[in-house]
Motif scaffolding. Structure first.
Motif, PDB file in Angstrom:
ATOM      1  N   ASP A   4       0.821  -1.204   0.000  1.00  0.00           N
ATOM      2  CA  ASP A   4       0.000   0.000   0.000  1.00  0.00           C
ATOM      3  C   ASP A   4       0.852   1.250   0.000  1.00  0.00           C
ATOM      4  OD1 ASP A   4      -1.986   1.926   0.469  1.00  0.00           O
ATOM      5  OD2 ASP A   4      -3.183   0.446   1.529  1.00  0.00           O
ATOM      6  N   GLY A   5       0.621   2.128  -0.957  1.00  0.00           N
ATOM      7  CA  GLY A   5       1.406   3.346  -1.045  1.00  0.00           C
ATOM      8  C   GLY A   5       1.122   4.365   0.026  1.00  0.00           C
ATOM      9  N   ALA A   6       0.135   4.133   0.887  1.00  0.00           N
ATOM     10  CA  ALA A   6      -0.235   5.136   1.884  1.00  0.00           C
ATOM     11  C   ALA A   6       0.356   4.856   3.257  1.00  0.00           C
ATOM     12  CB  ALA A   6      -1.763   5.208   1.985  1.00  0.00           C
ATOM     13  N   LEU A   7       1.094   3.757   3.411  1.00  0.00           N
ATOM     14  CA  LEU A   7       1.568   3.367   4.744  1.00  0.00           C
ATOM     15  C   LEU A   7       2.656   4.307   5.253  1.00  0.00           C
ATOM     16  CD1 LEU A   7       0.964   1.179   6.816  1.00  0.00           C
ATOM     17  CD2 LEU A   7       2.811  -0.167   5.848  1.00  0.00           C
ATOM     18  N   GLY A   8       3.776   4.385   4.548  1.00  0.00           N
ATOM     19  CA  GLY A   8       4.830   5.336   4.899  1.00  0.00           C
ATOM     20  C   GLY A   8       5.639   4.965   6.120  1.00  0.00           C
ATOM     21  N   ASP A   9       6.618   5.835   6.448  1.00  0.00           N
ATOM     22  CA  ASP A   9       7.544   5.575   7.552  1.00  0.00           C
ATOM     23  C   ASP A   9       6.846   5.488   8.899  1.00  0.00           C
ATOM     24  OD1 ASP A   9       9.820   5.511   5.924  1.00  0.00           O
ATOM     25  OD2 ASP A   9       9.997   7.692   5.950  1.00  0.00           O
ATOM     26  N   ARG A  37       5.747  -8.749   4.535  1.00  0.00           N
ATOM     27  CA  ARG A  37       5.902  -8.159   3.204  1.00  0.00           C
ATOM     28  C   ARG A  37       5.318  -6.755   3.212  1.00  0.00           C
ATOM     29  NH1 ARG A  37       4.255 -13.710   0.180  1.00  0.00           N
ATOM     30  NH2 ARG A  37       6.297 -14.681   0.344  1.00  0.00           N
ATOM     31  N   LEU A  38       6.181  -5.772   2.959  1.00  0.00           N
ATOM     32  CA  LEU A  38       5.780  -4.363   2.925  1.00  0.00           C
ATOM     33  C   LEU A  38       6.121  -3.818   1.545  1.00  0.00           C
ATOM     34  CD1 LEU A  38       7.181  -3.287   6.431  1.00  0.00           C
ATOM     35  CD2 LEU A  38       4.864  -4.037   5.865  1.00  0.00           C
ATOM     36  N   ARG A  39       5.346  -4.170   0.554  1.00  0.00           N
ATOM     37  CA  ARG A  39       5.609  -3.764  -0.828  1.00  0.00           C
ATOM     38  C   ARG A  39       4.833  -2.497  -1.163  1.00  0.00           C
ATOM     39  NH1 ARG A  39       7.239  -8.081  -4.145  1.00  0.00           N
ATOM     40  NH2 ARG A  39       5.831  -7.524  -5.813  1.00  0.00           N
ATOM     41  N   TYR A  40       5.479  -1.610  -1.934  1.00  0.00           N
ATOM     42  CA  TYR A  40       4.844  -0.353  -2.373  1.00  0.00           C
ATOM     43  C   TYR A  40       4.451   0.527  -1.183  1.00  0.00           C
ATOM     44  CZ  TYR A  40       4.149  -3.225  -6.566  1.00  0.00           C
ATOM     45  OH  TYR A  40       4.323  -4.064  -7.643  1.00  0.00           O
ATOM     46  N   THR A  41       5.176   0.491  -0.097  1.00  0.00           N
ATOM     47  CA  THR A  41       4.741   1.197   1.105  1.00  0.00           C
ATOM     48  C   THR A  41       5.318   2.595   1.256  1.00  0.00           C
ATOM     49  OG1 THR A  41       6.475  -0.039   2.260  1.00  0.00           O
ATOM     50  CG2 THR A  41       4.233  -0.848   2.482  1.00  0.00           C
ATOM     51  N   HIS A  42       6.127   3.041   0.306  1.00  0.00           N
ATOM     52  CA  HIS A  42       6.694   4.387   0.343  1.00  0.00           C
ATOM     53  C   HIS A  42       7.562   4.622   1.571  1.00  0.00           C
ATOM     54  CE1 HIS A  42       3.823   6.626  -2.646  1.00  0.00           C
ATOM     55  NE2 HIS A  42       4.454   5.610  -3.176  1.00  0.00           N
ATOM     56  N   LEU A  43       8.116   3.578   2.145  1.00  0.00           N
ATOM     57  CA  LEU A  43       9.005   3.803   3.281  1.00  0.00           C
ATOM     58  C   LEU A  43      10.343   4.328   2.779  1.00  0.00           C
ATOM     59  CD1 LEU A  43      11.257   1.291   3.431  1.00  0.00           C
ATOM     60  CD2 LEU A  43       9.241   0.038   4.178  1.00  0.00           C
ATOM     61  N   LEU A  72      11.551 -10.929   4.889  1.00  0.00           N
ATOM     62  CA  LEU A  72      11.236  -9.499   4.892  1.00  0.00           C
ATOM     63  C   LEU A  72      11.259  -9.018   3.454  1.00  0.00           C
ATOM     64  CD1 LEU A  72      10.707  -6.812   6.391  1.00  0.00           C
ATOM     65  CD2 LEU A  72      13.205  -6.503   6.496  1.00  0.00           C
ATOM     66  N   ASP A  73      10.142  -8.479   2.996  1.00  0.00           N
ATOM     67  CA  ASP A  73      10.006  -8.015   1.606  1.00  0.00           C
ATOM     68  C   ASP A  73       9.707  -6.522   1.626  1.00  0.00           C
ATOM     69  OD1 ASP A  73       9.449  -7.511  -1.018  1.00  0.00           O
ATOM     70  OD2 ASP A  73       8.065  -9.198  -1.283  1.00  0.00           O
ATOM     71  N   LEU A  74      10.665  -5.729   1.162  1.00  0.00           N
ATOM     72  CA  LEU A  74      10.502  -4.267   1.095  1.00  0.00           C
ATOM     73  C   LEU A  74      10.529  -3.787  -0.356  1.00  0.00           C
ATOM     74  CD1 LEU A  74      12.914  -3.267   4.027  1.00  0.00           C
ATOM     75  CD2 LEU A  74      10.459  -3.702   4.128  1.00  0.00           C
ATOM     76  N   SER A  75      10.189  -4.638  -1.292  1.00  0.00           N
ATOM     77  CA  SER A  75      10.272  -4.298  -2.716  1.00  0.00           C
ATOM     78  C   SER A  75       9.442  -3.063  -3.048  1.00  0.00           C
ATOM     79  CB  SER A  75       9.764  -5.485  -3.545  1.00  0.00           C
ATOM     80  OG  SER A  75      10.483  -6.651  -3.251  1.00  0.00           O
ATOM     81  N   PHE A  76       9.903  -2.334  -4.074  1.00  0.00           N
ATOM     82  CA  PHE A  76       9.224  -1.159  -4.606  1.00  0.00           C
ATOM     83  C   PHE A  76       9.120  -0.040  -3.569  1.00  0.00           C
ATOM     84  CE2 PHE A  76       7.564  -4.832  -6.927  1.00  0.00           C
ATOM     85  CZ  PHE A  76       7.929  -4.493  -8.217  1.00  0.00           C
ATOM     86  N   SER A  77      10.134   0.074  -2.717  1.00  0.00           N
ATOM     87  CA  SER A  77      10.216   1.198  -1.780  1.00  0.00           C
ATOM     88  C   SER A  77      11.310   2.115  -2.291  1.00  0.00           C
ATOM     89  CB  SER A  77      10.529   0.698  -0.367  1.00  0.00           C
ATOM     90  OG  SER A  77       9.487  -0.132   0.105  1.00  0.00           O
ATOM     91  N   ALA A  78      10.939   3.025  -3.166  1.00  0.00           N
ATOM     92  CA  ALA A  78      11.927   3.837  -3.885  1.00  0.00           C
ATOM     93  C   ALA A  78      12.742   4.720  -2.957  1.00  0.00           C
ATOM     94  CB  ALA A  78      11.214   4.705  -4.930  1.00  0.00           C
ATOM     95  N   GLY A  79      12.182   5.034  -1.775  1.00  0.00           N
ATOM     96  CA  GLY A  79      12.904   5.921  -0.868  1.00  0.00           C
ATOM     97  C   GLY A  79      13.831   5.210   0.089  1.00  0.00           C
ATOM     98  N   LEU A  80      13.906   3.892   0.014  1.00  0.00           N
ATOM     99  CA  LEU A  80      14.729   3.135   0.952  1.00  0.00           C
ATOM    100  C   LEU A  80      16.207   3.471   0.781  1.00  0.00           C
ATOM    101  CD1 LEU A  80      14.662   0.892   3.122  1.00  0.00           C
ATOM    102  CD2 LEU A  80      15.010  -0.747   1.286  1.00  0.00           C
ATOM    103  N   ARG A  81      16.717   3.292  -0.417  1.00  0.00           N
ATOM    104  CA  ARG A  81      18.074   3.664  -0.818  1.00  0.00           C
ATOM    105  C   ARG A  81      19.160   2.975   0.023  1.00  0.00           C
ATOM    106  NH1 ARG A  81      17.429   7.559  -4.622  1.00  0.00           N
ATOM    107  NH2 ARG A  81      15.434   8.674  -4.602  1.00  0.00           N
ATOM    108  N   ASP A  82      20.395   3.358  -0.236  1.00  0.00           N
ATOM    109  CA  ASP A  82      21.550   2.687   0.369  1.00  0.00           C
ATOM    110  C   ASP A  82      21.611   2.894   1.875  1.00  0.00           C
ATOM    111  OD1 ASP A  82      22.709   1.758  -2.148  1.00  0.00           O
ATOM    112  OD2 ASP A  82      23.042   3.876  -2.556  1.00  0.00           O
ATOM    113  N   PHE A 142       0.182   7.647  -5.202  1.00  0.00           N
ATOM    114  CA  PHE A 142       1.014   6.612  -5.819  1.00  0.00           C
ATOM    115  C   PHE A 142       2.078   7.256  -6.695  1.00  0.00           C
ATOM    116  CE2 PHE A 142       1.867   2.861  -8.414  1.00  0.00           C
ATOM    117  CZ  PHE A 142       1.920   1.901  -7.420  1.00  0.00           C
ATOM    118  N   GLN A 143       3.318   6.784  -6.579  1.00  0.00           N
ATOM    119  CA  GLN A 143       4.412   7.337  -7.358  1.00  0.00           C
ATOM    120  C   GLN A 143       4.675   6.479  -8.588  1.00  0.00           C
ATOM    121  OE1 GLN A 143       7.787   7.663  -4.821  1.00  0.00           O
ATOM    122  NE2 GLN A 143       6.867   9.221  -3.514  1.00  0.00           N
ATOM    123  N   ARG A 144       4.718   7.111  -9.742  1.00  0.00           N
ATOM    124  CA  ARG A 144       4.961   6.372 -10.980  1.00  0.00           C
ATOM    125  C   ARG A 144       6.338   5.681 -10.939  1.00  0.00           C
ATOM    126  NH1 ARG A 144       1.874   6.989 -15.378  1.00  0.00           N
ATOM    127  NH2 ARG A 144       0.220   8.550 -15.330  1.00  0.00           N
TER     128      ARG A 144
END
Length: 832
Positions: free
Chosen positions: A615-620, A641-647, A668-678, A800-802
């Protein structure tokens, strides 16, 4: 004397008692009255559906203003079915006259309750006026000297039961002359006595025809009930406490049948009365045991209290015929019934008929007489359902014209083709509830048979079950099943039906508060529920107030504010007998408060081993709330599994602590979390290196990673002997990929599956990859990403982020996009 009379009227009308009020408790008309939709109608108008609003609407303020033709009729007829608010409207008129805001052209307004008039007594107009005055005495000369300044109001005119076609003797011209009641009233209506005065008559539709013949008028006004805005206003006027009003109204608004019936003011009162008891006892509606059927039965018992004095006689026979008429109409899509049908059914008993049916005049020139309709379609549907469960009376003659009481045919027709039978079927389930049986017996005077219960039970148990493969769990995939079970409101019945199912799978459903109550009621009785999947579903949101409502303690307000829309579901899923193992909430617009409720569920439900939130609305902030539950000793979660969560990396410290605390978490699945980064991965690795961490799979695909995180991953891999799957798909690792692949060649590394996008690897990395494959041919290396598209309509509900959806690497470099086909079910994935 005018002032003395106004003071008398104020004492009589400004306050009143409701049927459910405490002894001595008076209510103010101004506090409770809510504007009704009142429409001006033609005497020949017919065929309107209940709730239709004419463009020519009036209010109490415009009731005595000129109509479109510029005329102010000397006699106004206010028509409305039982419970539509006629008496309350009259109270409002009287109150506003006393306050000087309405009917200012009248010095005197005399309100006469027709139920209190004697049919046999001879009366004069002076006698009628005296009944309204203090000590029932009046200065006739002072009042009658200006008849144009007098308004007569007759409430419950139909109670007189007078034929107004022809007078029995000559009409009166003298207001002091005593004549039979019928003659005196006709003299007033036909303007032979006090012709300059004005008259307002409030009546049920049953008296409309004779009044029309008597008055020869063109129009009358009809109360159509509460508009949607008025319904909400009434709830707030009733409760006073804004929070309870909000909860009660959201509950009712979520039930289409109840909300629709609340167009009838007394039905709104019924619902508020019942929900007030629930809120008083529990302060919330999660455990509400009042079903739609029970509320309507409560309303019908109120109607029966307002029946005529002799209406109880032959009531059983009357209700059987009424239910037969209703069922026949439902099957034939029929809401209007001709006068001949009423007579053929033996329903021409005005005192009873007027409680349930409205009479409408047909256009001039037709030969069918009047037509009748149930005062609301849902009441017709209730009586149609009652047709199938009413006990047959001894000695009742079997009539071949009467519909067969075949419950199974009704259920099968509903299941295969007749979705319009939904309300009738739902109410049928509600009628076999013991409370409904009790209401019917005591409040309405009819006996309900419980024999059809077995047919209903068998039908629900054998309905086609939601499963695509014999090996899959048996799932309930429609919300309707839960509503049917909730209407029965019997724990043993619910358990008998749900015992053959182990899962819930709902898609693209907007769950109202009433839906949640029904769903939670069933879940609490369901010991064998193992999996719950809600995909693209939404929960009715609570609009929090900036300040606590008047009269509500701040502590209670804060507690109410923090409860999320998901809170009732989590409470139900965590009931003492729960054995839930898997919970998947995908594209459900989750909030921070929802995460807190889920965290509490994790901490208190040891059987829950699989949690998936996409869900894209969950967040940090939401992830932080979730981690609080993960850290508790009662949490035995294995898959998160926290996919598409914008974390972003901001929540990774909390995740790291949770990973270091949990000895059960395996994936632990954090896929599609574009803000996770290194930076986020580096923080995670600190927690992963904890001795108690037993993680077997870490999925970080499409998380905007670069080679900067590879050093931390390598350091962790050196010490980890549990990790079997690492997914770094859709990631441009650069030189870091070479470092990672070198570490994987080490004999101590037990990794079995690596997710990697090989198209972006450098020449050095490709050489390392070839060497790794030669050394460890059993190591699977491929793009492992699984895209899961939300249902139609869900995208519009969520932020939702493209870049998250397309994959940053693919979008940024113009590579061929990743496949967007539906993902395989989670249980069909590789073990890692």
């Amino acid at each position: 004397y005018k002032q003395k009379y106004r003071e008398h009227v104020a004492r009589e009308f400004l306050q009143y008692q409701e049927a459910n009020s405490c002894l001595g408790e008076n209510l103010s008309v101004s506090d409770r009255y809510t504007n009704l939709t009142i429409a001006r109608k033609s005497w020949d108008q017919h065929g309107d559906e209940p709730g239709d609003v004419s463009s020519d609407t009036v209010t109490t303020q415009t009731l005595f203003e000129p109509s479109k033709d510029g005329q102010v009729p000397p006699v106004t007829v206010l028509v409305g079915a039982s419970g539509m608010g006629k008496t309350m409207t009259i109270r409002k008129v009287m109150m506003e006259w006393v306050e000087g805001t309405l009917c200012t052209q009248f010095d005197y307004v005399f309100c006469i309750d027709c139920k209190e008039l004697s049919f046999s007594k001879e009366v004069s107009m002076v006698d009628l006026i005296s009944k309204c005055c203090p000590q029932q005495r009046m200065p006739a000369g002072r009042i009658l000297g200006n008849p144009e300044k007098i308004l007569f109001i007759f409430d419950s005119f139909e109670a007189l039961g007078l034929p107004l076609a022809q007078p029995k003797d000559e009409l009166s011209t003298d207001p002091t002359e005593a004549k039979p009641l019928e003659t005196t009233l006709l003299s007033l209506l036909r303007r032979t006595v006090l012709p300059e005065s004005s008259v307002l008559i409030a009546t049920r539709p049953t008296a409309l025809q004779s009044l029309g013949q008597c008055l020869g008028g063109k129009h009358y006004v009809e109360i159509l009930g509460f508009s949607p805005a008025a319904r909400e206003e009434y709830f707030h006027r009733y409760f006073g406490n804004d929070n309870k009003a909000d909860v009660a109204f959201r509950f009712t608004r979520g039930n289409e049948v109840l909300y629709s019936l609340c167009v009838i003011p007394v039905m709104s009162w019924t619902v508020c009365t019942i929900l007030e008891q629930e809120l008083y006892e529990r302060n919330q509606l999660l455990a509400c045991s009042k079903t739609t059927t029970q509320m309507i039965m409560f309303y019908l018992s109120w109607l029966m209290k307002h029946r005529g004095s002799n209406a109880w006689q032959n009531l059983q026979q009357f209700l059987h015929k009424l239910c037969s008429l209703a069922a026949d109409g439902i099957w034939k899509h029929k809401v209007l019934f001709e006068e001949k049908e009423i007579e053929d059914q033996g329903l021409n008993q005005p005192q009873l008929l007027s409680l349930f049916l409205n009479e409408k005049g047909l256009e001039k020139g037709t030969d069918h007489g009047n037509v009748y309709s149930f005062s609301h379609l849902h009441l017709q549907e209730l009586f149609a359902a009652m047709f199938y469960v009413l006990e047959d009376q001894e000695g009742m003659v079997n009539d071949s014209r009467i519909l067969a009481k075949d419950v199974n045919m009704l259920l099968e027709s509903y299941h295969t083709s007749r979705m319009d039978l939904n309300v009738t079927v739902r109410l049928l389930f509600g009628l076999v509830n013991p409370k409904s049986v009790e209401y019917a017996d005591e409040g309405i005077g009819c006996r309900i048979s419980l024999q059809p219960r077995e047919d209903l039970l068998r039908w629900l148990q054998t309905r086609p079950r939601g499963t695509s493969h014999p090996c899959e769990v048996m799932k309930v995939e429609d919300l309707d099943t839960f509503h049917l079970l909730f209407e029965t409101n019997e724990q043993s019945f619910v358990r008998s039906v749900l015992g053959g199912f182990t899962g819930i799978a709902l898609r693209d459903v907007k769950l109202t508060l009433y839906d949640q109550v029904a769903l939670c009621f069933c879940i609490k009785q369901w010991a064998g529920l193992l999996t719950v999947t809600l995909r693209s579903c939404s929960f009715h949101q609570q609009h929090h107030r900036q300040e606590p409502a008047k009269g509500l303690p701040r502590q209670s307000w804060r507690q109410e504010e923090l409860h999320s829309p998901l809170h009732p579901l989590c409470q139900a899923l965590g009931h003492p007998g729960s054995s839930l193992q898997s919970l998947r909430l995908q594209w459900c617009g989750l909030t921070e408060g929802d995460s807190e409720a889920l965290g509490t569920l994790l901490a208190t439900l040891p059987s829950l081993i699989h949690l998936e939130l996409g869900d894209g609305a969950l967040g940090d902030d939401g992830v932080r709330m979730l981690c609080a539950g993960l850290r508790q000793p009662g949490c035995h979660l294995r898959v998160l599994r926290l996919r598409y969560t914008h974390l972003t990396s901001a929540c990774c410290q909390d995740l790291a602590v949770a990973l270091g605390t949990s000895t059960c978490l395996e994936e632990l699945d954090l896929s599609f979390s574009a803000g996770l980064r290194d930076d986020g991965v580096k923080l995670l690795c600190e927690g992963l290196q904890h001795n108690g961490c037993q993680l077997r799979a870490l999925r970080l695909g499409s998380c905007s990673l670069t080679g900067a995180c590879c050093q931390a991953l390598v350091a962790w891999l050196r010490h980890s002997h549990s990790l079997k799957c690492l997914d770094l798909s859709d990631t441009e690792l650069g030189a870091g990929a070479t470092l990672l692949l070198q570490q994987l060649r080490h004999h101590s590394c037990t990794l079995q599956t690596l997710g990697l996008s090989t198209s972006t690897l450098s020449e050095d990395a490709l050489q390392e990859l070839a060497a790794l494959r030669a050394l460890k041919p059993g190591l699977k290396i491929a793009d492992l990403l699984e895209h899961e598209a939300p249902e139609t309509g869900a995208m519009a509900r969520l932020t939702f982020q493209r870049s998250v959806w397309a994959g940053r690497g693919a979008a940024g470099r113009g590579r061929k996009g990743l496949s967007s086909s539906r993902a395989a079910p989670p249980h069909s994935r590789s073990p890692c």
